[in-house]
Design a protein around this motif. Structure first.
Motif, short mmCIF file in Angstrom:
data_model
loop_
_atom_site.label_atom_id
_atom_site.label_comp_id
_atom_site.label_asym_id
_atom_site.label_seq_id
_atom_site.Cartn_x
_atom_site.Cartn_y
_atom_site.Cartn_z
N ILE A 140 -47.00 -82.29 -32.56
CA ILE A 140 -45.80 -81.88 -31.84
C ILE A 140 -44.62 -82.13 -32.76
O ILE A 140 -44.32 -83.28 -33.09
CB ILE A 140 -45.62 -82.62 -30.51
N TRP A 141 -43.97 -81.05 -33.17
CA TRP A 141 -42.81 -81.13 -34.05
C TRP A 141 -41.56 -81.29 -33.20
O TRP A 141 -41.32 -80.50 -32.27
CB TRP A 141 -42.70 -79.87 -34.90
N ALA A 142 -40.73 -82.29 -33.51
CA ALA A 142 -39.51 -82.54 -32.74
C ALA A 142 -38.41 -81.59 -33.21
O ALA A 142 -37.83 -81.76 -34.28
CB ALA A 142 -39.06 -83.99 -32.92
N GLN A 175 -43.88 -94.18 -25.70
CA GLN A 175 -43.33 -92.85 -25.91
C GLN A 175 -43.11 -92.60 -27.40
O GLN A 175 -42.80 -93.51 -28.18
CB GLN A 175 -41.99 -92.69 -25.17
N ALA A 176 -43.29 -91.33 -27.80
CA ALA A 176 -43.12 -90.94 -29.20
C ALA A 176 -41.65 -90.66 -29.46
O ALA A 176 -41.21 -89.52 -29.63
CB ALA A 176 -43.97 -89.70 -29.50
N VAL A 177 -40.87 -91.73 -29.47
CA VAL A 177 -39.44 -91.61 -29.77
C VAL A 177 -39.30 -91.34 -31.26
O VAL A 177 -39.79 -92.10 -32.10
CB VAL A 177 -38.70 -92.91 -29.37
N MET A 178 -38.62 -90.23 -31.59
CA MET A 178 -38.52 -89.83 -32.99
C MET A 178 -37.34 -88.89 -33.18
O MET A 178 -36.98 -88.15 -32.27
CB MET A 178 -39.81 -89.16 -33.47
N PRO A 179 -36.73 -88.92 -34.36
CA PRO A 179 -35.59 -88.03 -34.60
C PRO A 179 -36.04 -86.60 -34.84
O PRO A 179 -37.18 -86.33 -35.23
CB PRO A 179 -34.95 -88.63 -35.86
N ARG A 180 -35.15 -85.68 -34.57
CA ARG A 180 -35.35 -84.26 -34.86
C ARG A 180 -35.86 -84.11 -36.30
O ARG A 180 -35.36 -84.74 -37.23
CB ARG A 180 -34.01 -83.56 -34.67
N GLY A 181 -36.89 -83.27 -36.47
CA GLY A 181 -37.47 -83.08 -37.80
C GLY A 181 -38.72 -83.88 -38.05
O GLY A 181 -39.39 -83.67 -39.05
N SER A 182 -39.06 -84.78 -37.11
CA SER A 182 -40.29 -85.56 -37.21
C SER A 182 -41.44 -84.79 -36.59
O SER A 182 -41.24 -83.77 -35.91
CB SER A 182 -40.13 -86.90 -36.48
N VAL A 183 -42.66 -85.27 -36.83
CA VAL A 183 -43.83 -84.64 -36.21
C VAL A 183 -44.78 -85.73 -35.71
O VAL A 183 -45.06 -86.69 -36.42
CB VAL A 183 -44.55 -83.68 -37.18
N LEU A 184 -45.20 -85.59 -34.47
CA LEU A 184 -46.20 -86.48 -33.88
C LEU A 184 -47.58 -85.90 -34.18
O LEU A 184 -47.84 -84.73 -33.91
CB LEU A 184 -46.00 -86.56 -32.37
N LEU A 185 -48.45 -86.71 -34.76
CA LEU A 185 -49.85 -86.35 -34.97
C LEU A 185 -50.68 -87.08 -33.92
O LEU A 185 -50.47 -88.27 -33.68
CB LEU A 185 -50.33 -86.76 -36.36
N TYR A 186 -51.64 -86.39 -33.30
CA TYR A 186 -52.49 -87.07 -32.32
C TYR A 186 -53.81 -86.31 -32.19
O TYR A 186 -53.89 -85.11 -32.42
CB TYR A 186 -51.80 -87.21 -30.96
N THR A 187 -54.84 -87.02 -31.81
CA THR A 187 -56.17 -86.42 -31.71
C THR A 187 -56.37 -85.77 -30.34
O THR A 187 -55.61 -86.02 -29.39
CB THR A 187 -57.27 -87.47 -31.90
N GLY A 188 -57.40 -84.96 -30.25
CA GLY A 188 -57.72 -84.33 -28.98
C GLY A 188 -58.21 -85.30 -27.93
O GLY A 188 -58.26 -84.96 -26.75
#
Length: 302
Positions: A140-142, A175-188
């Motif tokens: 998920i790209w912020a 929660q995946a708190v992250m600045p704009r431009g970051s990307v959350l990686l996560y498994t299925g």
């Protein structure tokens, strides 16, 4: 309360793999440069503005979802093909397949007032029929800042190793708190969901996911990005969309117009007007035939 590990987008593949194995999710910061960011914003805002809200609690009554990003947005294609993410996805999934494929592209815009999405595992798209392998690698790209207030994605670190019947307790969710431009990686397999948007502005994430090449994908790429569009793309992206053999005898097609000089089991690349990059037998077949590649392009794509 657990926390997700954040690393810069320049992190090594070894470090990414270790964290993904341990937690099932992590954040890479600084993954989008300003130029690409501006192009994605310009190309996707009209698409989101034309998207309807969801019609159930899972998709979100106050959420818009916009797909077909490869077909609709050249800038989003670059995110799909991001070298760091794509290498991590390959490292994660290739133990279980010959090649990976693009599973889903979707802009998820949580509008103000959207409540929490139910916690879930994305792998349930295939039911419970794959109990012993990991089928999916997600991002998920912020595209806006992800904050606690605006509904940053909820994640349960480590839940990818839990028994499938175990439910997450509130204190196990972060929660995946992250600045704009970051990307959350996560498994299925990791438990997660969209958060509650208590702010006065939309929270926008770009969900790009990859899966094993022998599974049916959530987004039907052949309809979202049909041959007449796919043939204009780079071969690497065509193959990620599924316009190639998933493995031996997996994914061939029979041309709408039979040709007595060519078997009725040809590789998908021929529908795009080119030969497979790694198929010497197909190349030899074409060299020995009087048929032209163009004769394999479906009528609607000509």
């Amino acid at each position: 309360m657990p926390e997700l590990t954040s690393l810069p987008a320049t992190a090594s593949q070894e470090d990414i793999a270790k964290i993904m194995d341990r937690d099932g999710a992590m954040i890479l910061t600084g993954a989008l440069d300003d130029g690409l960011f501006a192009r994605i914003d310009a190309e996707t805002q009209p698409l989101m503005d034309a998207s309807a809200k969801g019609n159930d609690a899972f998709t979100g009554h106050n959420t818009t979802r916009t797909g077909a990003l490869v077909s609709r947005s050249p800038a989003c294609r670059e995110a799909v093909m991001n070298s760091t993410v794509l290498e991590a996805a390959n490292n994660f999934l290739l133990p279980y397949c010959d090649r990976i494929q693009l599973h889903l592209t979707q802009l998820i815009r949580l509008l103000p007032g959207q409540g929490k999405q139910p916690l879930h595992r994305d792998r349930l798209a295939w039911g419970g029929y794959l109990p012993d392998i990991e089928p999916q690698f997600n991002t998920i790209w912020a595209l806006t800042d992800f904050t606690e207030e605006n509904g940053a994605t909820q994640v349960v670190p480590g839940s990818h190793k839990w028994d499938e019947k175990r439910q997450a307790e509130p204190e196990e969710v972060c929660q995946a708190v992250m600045p704009r431009g970051s990307v959350l990686l996560y498994t299925g397999s990791v438990i997660h969901s969209g958060g509650e948007n208590k702010s006065q502005a939309p929270r926008v994430g770009m969900n790009i996911t990859y899966c094993l090449g022998w599974l049916r994908t959530e987004e039907n790429q052949y309809l979202s990005c049909p041959p007449e569009v796919a043939k204009t793309l780079a071969p690497e992206l065509q193959e990620l969309l599924g316009y190639t053999m998933g493995s031996y005898a997996l994914g061939y097609f029979s041309p709408p117009q039979p040709n007595p000089d060519i078997p009725d089991t040809v590789p998908p690349e021929l529908a795009l007007g080119r030969l497979p990059r790694e198929a010497p037998t197909a190349k030899k077949l074409m060299e020995n035939s009087s048929a032209e590649i163009g004769s394999f392009v479906p009528l609607e794509a000509q």
